[in-house]
Write a protein that holds these residues in place. Structure first.
Motif, PDB file in Angstrom:
ATOM      1  N   THR A 573      61.912  22.903  10.934  1.00  0.00           N
ATOM      2  CA  THR A 573      61.228  22.388  12.116  1.00  0.00           C
ATOM      3  C   THR A 573      61.219  20.875  12.019  1.00  0.00           C
ATOM      4  O   THR A 573      60.575  20.296  11.125  1.00  0.00           O
ATOM      5  N   PHE A 574      61.924  20.228  12.917  1.00  0.00           N
ATOM      6  CA  PHE A 574      62.152  18.791  12.859  1.00  0.00           C
ATOM      7  C   PHE A 574      61.080  18.067  13.659  1.00  0.00           C
ATOM      8  O   PHE A 574      60.850  18.358  14.843  1.00  0.00           O
ATOM      9  N   ALA A 590      62.011  22.319  16.872  1.00  0.00           N
ATOM     10  CA  ALA A 590      61.508  20.945  16.905  1.00  0.00           C
ATOM     11  C   ALA A 590      60.035  20.976  17.242  1.00  0.00           C
ATOM     12  O   ALA A 590      59.600  21.746  18.113  1.00  0.00           O
ATOM     13  N   GLY A 591      59.271  20.150  16.549  1.00  0.00           N
ATOM     14  CA  GLY A 591      57.859  20.037  16.851  1.00  0.00           C
ATOM     15  C   GLY A 591      57.613  18.920  17.838  1.00  0.00           C
ATOM     16  O   GLY A 591      57.763  19.081  19.045  1.00  0.00           O
ATOM     17  N   LEU A 592      57.275  17.729  17.317  1.00  0.00           N
ATOM     18  CA  LEU A 592      57.059  16.552  18.148  1.00  0.00           C
ATOM     19  C   LEU A 592      58.063  15.483  17.763  1.00  0.00           C
ATOM     20  O   LEU A 592      58.134  15.063  16.614  1.00  0.00           O
ATOM     21  N   VAL A 604      68.684  21.878  19.295  1.00  0.00           N
ATOM     22  CA  VAL A 604      67.591  22.717  18.828  1.00  0.00           C
ATOM     23  C   VAL A 604      67.848  24.139  19.301  1.00  0.00           C
ATOM     24  O   VAL A 604      68.079  24.368  20.504  1.00  0.00           O
ATOM     25  N   GLU A 605      67.788  25.087  18.380  1.00  0.00           N
ATOM     26  CA  GLU A 605      68.069  26.479  18.742  1.00  0.00           C
ATOM     27  C   GLU A 605      66.894  27.105  19.477  1.00  0.00           C
ATOM     28  O   GLU A 605      67.083  27.786  20.477  1.00  0.00           O
ATOM     29  N   GLY A 610      57.769  23.021  21.258  1.00  0.00           N
ATOM     30  CA  GLY A 610      58.076  21.649  20.887  1.00  0.00           C
ATOM     31  C   GLY A 610      58.089  20.716  22.078  1.00  0.00           C
ATOM     32  O   GLY A 610      58.032  21.144  23.246  1.00  0.00           O
ATOM     33  N   CYS A 611      58.151  19.423  21.777  1.00  0.00           N
ATOM     34  CA  CYS A 611      58.143  18.398  22.818  1.00  0.00           C
ATOM     35  C   CYS A 611      58.963  17.209  22.354  1.00  0.00           C
ATOM     36  O   CYS A 611      58.866  16.782  21.203  1.00  0.00           O
ATOM     37  N   VAL A 612      59.766  16.674  23.256  1.00  0.00           N
ATOM     38  CA  VAL A 612      60.553  15.470  23.009  1.00  0.00           C
ATOM     39  C   VAL A 612      60.163  14.467  24.081  1.00  0.00           C
ATOM     40  O   VAL A 612      60.401  14.694  25.269  1.00  0.00           O
TER      41      VAL A 612
END
Length: 712
Positions: A573-574, A590-592, A604-605, A610-612
């Motif tokens: 988890t990035f 992905a997290g934040l 991201v699979e 998550g949020c970008v």
């Protein structure tokens, strides 16, 4: 103040009766005294708030209003935020020095030296002010020459016609220290599209964004091909040296090359060797613990190592950061160096001040070659700690501190057990190098971090902290039941090592490998190469990876900065905050991810969570929901305009990971608070630049065309 200050004011008879009753009155007055101490401290702070040097941050704009200080944009948002980021932004837009010097600056309005003071107070940048009118080519009157003394003085202060024999003046051409005459250019210096310098009303302020970072008593690197060739950098790469700024003698003095962190030129070093060379100065060379005398130092051009010094000389090239000793006179006792290199911020391993834990555990070991240290090697300190914790369980929490800037060639294996808390750190003001080299010919080497094979429910998983280290030669491999690996202010050289041109020698190798471990990786203010996650995706949960204020460098175009060994997405988890990534990021989730630059695709699979937000992502990225991210989807066939531009993308060079001046404004001001994206977000350079421009408009006389020129 004692804890029973109010209780001691009571008469002795009441205290005696209270003691006979079990001291209930004493307990009541202890509660009252806590509130009295708070009120007393608040009264003392109210007095301190009257002075700009001791007041709280939120009081600075109000004190400025008393002297007519013009509050700069962003102060209100910083005060309303009330967070650590808001405090740093407030320091950038409402500096105490700017408020304190407001009255003095008004008295000096219209003077050239004031511009340099403004750059220091408002933006915190070293600067040199130049009046370009004096560098214009002007035909002198023949009649007045030799008769009017004022005409002679004006002639000497103006730019001269280029003299091909004066090589030093030609070397400073078009720079901040240019002294040659130029033809007039009527375009404005403050123009946003085509600024030009040499005009009658033009006054420029040259700014240095790079900071000089010292390296003290560090081992020099000996070239394998010649025993008399050395580099200042312990990694063996060529890097230009930067001058250690000297304080200006007077407020009216205009800065020269020794007062700013400028790159040291060969001709300047040849003319003013004594100003640059020596203990405590910009650079120094030690042989056998003693500095090389000044009379033996010879400035030279050591490109391709063609220059050969005489038997009693030592040649130094400040542009390439190289040292040459006479042929067949290689120093037998070792070479150490002092020098300064340029970088943008306090990131990666360095001798700058960094926060260290004040708490000193019972197991504390010092490592260094000097007398008084517990061990001379890191491995010896690890073995001693393992022996001590078996006898005393309280020593499971330990600190191993390296007290010098040495180069440690060791095969390190850090074995952790349940409940261990180990910190391997550099002492304050030191930058040790941990070089992991080949020790075994039949298997790969690395800095091994191993945990227990099976976790116990009753005990916590071990934790490892690396703080202030520079790791080269190999990467860090984590295996076993390790709970957390933290890297603070560390540098894991991308590509393991560098050649003489700062190119990575093993660009496909990883700096960190998580192998069959549930470890959480936390990276703070560090520089590291790619991360490889090799875990069982069926049995293990994704590894949490947190990066903040760091640079993640894949060390090559088209390579992955985060992935699995076979190129698949990493089971991780990035999370990234204020981070610059060179390369692709292939991750399970992905997290934040915020205020960051991913100079490659972010794929991201699992995109349901998550949020970008406030990021620049490379083309082809597949992410969770985005918010205010760049670039927007271009029209079919249209070129991509908003692309990040960096001063340098190669580790070991000045300006590494720094956004270039020509970078699009959408990226330079694309963060949520208007600052730049990437690892150097907290420098708040756009706000500093805006504030400095506002101050120039306030203090520069009408009709003068004042502008900023970024040097580094």
């Amino acid at each position: 103040m004692t804890a029973d200050r109010l209780y001691e004011l009571l008469p002795a008879v009441h205290r005696r009766r209270d003691a006979e009753a079990g001291e209930p009155l004493r307990a009541l007055l202890a509660v009252v005294q806590e509130q009295a101490d708070l009120v007393e401290a608040d009264i003392e702070q109210l007095y301190a708030d009257w002075f700009v040097e001791t007041c709280r941050d939120w009081v600075v704009p109000y004190l400025g209003d008393l002297v007519g200080y013009r509050v700069l944009p962003g102060s209100g948002e910083a005060l309303a935020a009330g967070t650590e980021a808001g405090r740093r932004l407030l320091d950038a837009v409402a500096g105490r020095r700017d408020v304190a010097h407001t009255v003095g600056h008004r008295r000096r309005k219209g003077t050239l030296a004031l511009l340099e003071e403004l750059a220091k107070d408002v933006a915190g940048w070293p600067a040199r002010a130049v009046e370009f009118r004096t560098l214009l080519g002007v035909t002198q009157s023949v009649r007045l020459h030799g008769r009017d003394p004022r005409a002679d003085r004006r002639r000497l202060t103006r730019g001269r016609t280029a003299d091909l024999r004066h090589t030093d003046a030609l070397d400073r051409l078009d720079g901040p220290f240019d002294a040659l005459a130029h033809t007039v250019d009527v375009r404005r210096l403050s123009s946003a599209r085509s600024p030009r310098r040499y005009n009658i009303p033009a006054a420029g302020l040259f700014l240095w964004r790079l900071k000089p970072y010292p390296v003290t008593r560090a081992p020099a690197h000996c070239d394998d091909r010649a025993r008399t060739h050395f580099t200042f950098s312990v990694l063996g790469n060529t890097a230009p040296l930067i001058a250690k700024p000297v304080e200006e003698p007077a407020p009216t003095h205009i800065a020269d090359e020794t007062n700013v962190p400028a790159f040291i030129r060969r001709l300047a070093f040849a003319e003013r060797t004594a100003q640059y060379y020596g203990p405590g100065k910009s650079l120094c060379v030690y042989v056998g613990g003693e500095p090389v005398p000044l009379q033996r130092i010879v400035p030279a051009d050591l490109t391709h190592w063609r220059y050969h010094p005489k038997n009693d000389q030592v040649a130094i090239d400040p542009v390439l950061g190289r040292i040459a000793f006479p042929v067949r006179h290689a120093p037998a006792k070792g070479v150490w160096v002092d020098y300064h290199y340029g970088f943008s911020d306090d990131t990666g391993g360095g001798e700058y001040l960094r926060p260290l834990s004040v708490k000193r555990p019972s197991a504390f070991y010092t490592v260094g070659t000097a007398k008084g240290n517990d061990c001379h090697e890191i491995g010896a300190a690890l073995r001693r700690w393992r022996t001590d914790k078996e006898n005393d369980p309280k020593k499971r929490e330990a600190v191993i501190e390296i007290t010098d800037a040495g180069d440690y060639h060791e095969k390190l294996v850090i074995e952790l057990d349940h409940g261990d808390r180990l910190t391997v750190r550099a002492a304050q003001g030191k930058r040790p190098v941990v070089r992991v080299l080949d020790r075994y010919s039949n298997r790969a080497d690395s800095l091994e971090v191993t945990g227990p094979q099976r976790a116990k429910d009753c005990e916590a998983k071990p934790r490892l902290v690396l703080d202030g280290l520079l790791v080269a030669g190999r990467g860090v491999r984590v295996s076993g039941e390790v709970g957390q690996v933290v890297m603070r202010h560390c540098t894991l050289v991308p590509g393991w090592s560098l050649d003489e041109h700062c190119r990575p020698e093993h660009e496909e190798e990883a700096s960190v490998e998580l192998a069959d471990t549930p470890a959480c990786l936390e990276v703070e203010r560090s520089v590291l190469g790619s991360i490889v996650v090799d875990v069982n995706e069926v049995r293990e949960e994704p590894n949490p990876i947190w990066l903040s204020d760091s640079v993640l460098d894949a060390a090559g175009r088209g390579l992955a900065a985060l992935s699995a060994p076979d190129g698949r997405p990493a089971h991780a988890t990035f999370n990234a905050r204020r981070t610059t990534v060179f390369g692709e990021v292939l991750t399970h989730a992905a997290g934040l991810v915020e205020n960051s630059i991913v100079d490659g695709c972010l794929r991201v699979e699992r995109r349901q969570h998550g949020c970008v937000r406030f990021c620049w992502l490379g083309p082809g990225s597949r992410t969770p929901r985005r918010f205010h991210c760049l670039p927007a989807e271009p029209l079919p066939g249209a070129p991509q305009r908003v692309v990040p531009r960096f001063t340098s993308t190669r580790y070991g060079t000045p300006g590494y990971a720094q956004l270039a001046v020509s970078c699009p404004v959408e990226i330079r001001r694309g963060a949520e608070d208007g600052s730049e994206l990437g690892a150097f977000h907290d420098l708040f350079q756009p706000q500093r630049e805006d504030n400095l421009r506002l101050r120039l408009d306030e203090y520069v006389p009408a009709g003068c065309d004042a502008g900023l020129v970024i040097v580094t």
